[in-house]
Motif scaffolding. Structure first.
Motif, PDB file in Angstrom:
ATOM      1  N   ARG A  51       4.154 -17.218 -31.624  1.00 49.64           N
ATOM      2  CA  ARG A  51       5.191 -17.051 -30.597  1.00 49.64           C
ATOM      3  C   ARG A  51       6.469 -16.411 -31.155  1.00 49.64           C
ATOM      4  O   ARG A  51       6.982 -15.444 -30.592  1.00 49.64           O
ATOM      5  N   ALA A  52       6.981 -16.933 -32.256  1.00 47.61           N
ATOM      6  CA  ALA A  52       8.250 -16.426 -32.800  1.00 47.61           C
ATOM      7  C   ALA A  52       8.134 -14.941 -33.163  1.00 47.61           C
ATOM      8  O   ALA A  52       9.033 -14.154 -32.859  1.00 47.61           O
ATOM      9  N   SER A  53       7.042 -14.557 -33.778  1.00 45.96           N
ATOM     10  CA  SER A  53       6.856 -13.157 -34.167  1.00 45.96           C
ATOM     11  C   SER A  53       6.687 -12.259 -32.948  1.00 45.96           C
ATOM     12  O   SER A  53       7.247 -11.157 -32.896  1.00 45.96           O
ATOM     13  N   LEU A  54       5.913 -12.712 -31.961  1.00 45.00           N
ATOM     14  CA  LEU A  54       5.702 -11.919 -30.748  1.00 45.00           C
ATOM     15  C   LEU A  54       7.008 -11.735 -29.977  1.00 45.00           C
ATOM     16  O   LEU A  54       7.276 -10.652 -29.455  1.00 45.00           O
ATOM     17  N   GLU A  55       7.824 -12.772 -29.912  1.00 47.37           N
ATOM     18  CA  GLU A  55       9.104 -12.669 -29.221  1.00 47.37           C
ATOM     19  C   GLU A  55      10.080 -11.784 -29.989  1.00 47.37           C
ATOM     20  O   GLU A  55      10.839 -11.036 -29.384  1.00 47.37           O
ATOM     21  N   LYS A  56      10.030 -11.864 -31.313  1.00 46.25           N
ATOM     22  CA  LYS A  56      10.939 -11.064 -32.147  1.00 46.25           C
ATOM     23  C   LYS A  56      10.670  -9.574 -32.001  1.00 46.25           C
ATOM     24  O   LYS A  56      11.597  -8.768 -31.957  1.00 46.25           O
ATOM     25  N   ILE A  57       9.430  -9.179 -31.906  1.00 46.87           N
ATOM     26  CA  ILE A  57       9.053  -7.763 -31.961  1.00 46.87           C
ATOM     27  C   ILE A  57       9.075  -7.068 -30.597  1.00 46.87           C
ATOM     28  O   ILE A  57       9.001  -5.850 -30.528  1.00 46.87           O
ATOM     29  N   THR A  58       9.197  -7.829 -29.535  1.00 47.18           N
ATOM     30  CA  THR A  58       9.155  -7.238 -28.196  1.00 47.18           C
ATOM     31  C   THR A  58      10.530  -7.279 -27.527  1.00 47.18           C
ATOM     32  O   THR A  58      11.307  -8.207 -27.720  1.00 47.18           O
ATOM     33  N   ALA A  59      10.775  -6.254 -26.723  1.00 48.42           N
ATOM     34  CA  ALA A  59      12.034  -6.170 -25.969  1.00 48.42           C
ATOM     35  C   ALA A  59      11.907  -6.981 -24.680  1.00 48.42           C
ATOM     36  O   ALA A  59      10.799  -7.164 -24.158  1.00 48.42           O
ATOM     37  N   PRO A  60      13.036  -7.449 -24.142  1.00 47.10           N
ATOM     38  CA  PRO A  60      12.990  -8.175 -22.878  1.00 47.10           C
ATOM     39  C   PRO A  60      12.369  -7.342 -21.749  1.00 47.10           C
ATOM     40  O   PRO A  60      11.780  -7.890 -20.827  1.00 47.10           O
TER      41      PRO A  60
END
Length: 151
Positions: A51-60
């Motif tokens: 989750r943390a990595s996926l959220e970090k790498i993607t824009a809102p």
């Protein structure tokens, strides 16, 4: 002799052009390397369902298109991988090209992988277009579209 000999002049011109184009290619290498590293980070995060990595790498603003036409926003994309609804056991990327246009990067590749979506084993072979945008000095995924390729 130097200026009057057309072969030396042509060779000198060619060498200068090679140096110029070599420098231009070198200038792009940094962003291309950063994008390649970022794509690899995304590949690993998708396999791990982190989750943390996926959220970090993607824009809102993420628009994530699946090969079946389904679209997801950032929240749905992250949740699908964290929950196992979308579950890549393996991902191999080949034939990758990277094109940098200002603060946007277009990445195309072939993705082959083994899946276990919602506990159902399968395999995929996809063509993928990733659209990245540099935001506050970091590359963020803003768009992805996949399409099925013959296996």
């Amino acid at each position: 002799m130097f200026l009057t000999n057309p072969y030396i002049s042509m060779n000198t011109t060619l060498m200068l052009m090679m140096c110029f184009f070599g420098f231009a290619a070198w200038a792009q290498t940094s962003d291309e390397k950063d994008i390649a590293t970022t794509v690899e980070f995304l590949r690993k995060a998708m396999i791990d369902g982190d989750r943390a990595s996926l959220e970090k790498i993607t824009a809102p603003e993420l628009s994530y298109g699946h090969s079946n036409g389904k679209l997801e926003d950032k929240s749905a994309f992250v949740e699908a991988f964290v929950s196992g609804k979308s579950d890549f056991v393996t991902i191999t990327l080949t034939d990758q090209t990277i094109r940098i246009i200002g603060t946007t990067a277009l990445v195309r590749h072939t993705l082959t992988g083994e899946t276990n979506d919602s506990g159902k084993p399968g395999s995929v072979k996809l063509g993928v277009l990733l659209v990245w945008q540099k935001q506050n000095g970091e590359w963020k995924l803003i768009g992805r579209q996949a399409y099925k390729l013959p296996q």
